[in-house]
Enzyme design. Sequence first.
Site: not given
Ligand code: PGA
Length: 264
Positions: A10, A12, A104, A106, A176, A182, A222
Site C-alpha cells: 500500500n 498510500k 483502511h 486512515e 490491521e 506506521g 509495520s
Molecule cells: P505500515 O502500514 O506497514 O507502514 O505499518 C500498513 C498499512 O497501513 O497498510
Amino acid sequence: MSRKPIIAGNWKMNLLQSEAKELFEGIKSFVKDYTAPQLPTVVIAPTYTSLCAVESVKCDCGCGKNKIYVAAQNCHWEKSGAYTGEISVEMAKDAGCDYIIIGHSERRQYFSETDEMINKKAKAILAGGLIPIICCGETLEQREAGITDEHIATQIRAALSGISSEDVAKSVIAYEPIWAIGTGKTCDSTEANRVIKMIRNVVKEVAGVQAADSIRILYGGSVKPSTIEEQMSQSDIDGALVGGASLKADSFNEIIANTMKVSV
Ligand code: PGA
C-alpha cells in the site's frame, strides 16, 4: 485447505509517477526470475495518479495468473456522477486494477468512512468483477478496553452484509491493528493469528465454512522483511498488507522472498 498467500504493498499518498515507475521496475525485475505459482499473489497499490505508471505483469508459464497485480487504494460505490474527487470501480478496472483496498483505518479516521460505506464499496467492487481488500482493526484504546474482538467482528459483519458466500470466498480481509500501523510496533504474531482466526469464525457465521476456508486474511501493521517469516508461519495469516516497507523495492522484494521460504 491451502490458501495462496498475498503480499500487497500500500503505497498510500507517496511517490510521483517517475518514482512509482522506478519502484515498479524494481519489483518487476525481482519477480521475473519466478513463475506466478512460485510467487505469492503480489499486489501493488499506487496513488490514482500513478496507476498508469505501473501495470499488471502476466506470467508466461501458461498458468493464466499475474506475477504482479495492481490495486486502487479506494473507490466510490456509484458507477458515475457528481462525486467530485472520487473514482468508480469501472475506472479503477479501466486503469488496470484487479483489486481495490477499502476501509483502511486512515480513510475511516481522516475521511469519516463508515462500515455502511465500506459495505457498499465491497458490493460495487465484487459486482464489477474486482476483488476488495477489506481492512479492519482496533485502536489502542479499544484494545486496552478489551473490546478488540467485538469491534472487529462488528466491522466484518457490516462489511460483508448482503454479500453472497461465493463473493465472500474470493474477497480479501486485512487485519490491521491501528496502533501497529506506521509505528514500527508489530502485533505479536500469535496474537495477530488469534484475531485472524476469530475473523475467520465470523466469516463462517455469515458466509459458511467454504467461504471461511477460502477467504484470504492478511496481517498489516509495520510488516518488515524481518517479521514476515514468523507471521507467515502462523496457521491463519495468509499474507501481509505492507505500508512503509513497500516503498523500497529492496525491502518489498525481501518480504516476497521471505514469504516464499515459509509458504506458497
Ligand atoms: P505500515 O502500514 O506497514 O507502514 O505499518 C500498513 C498499512 O497501513 O497498510
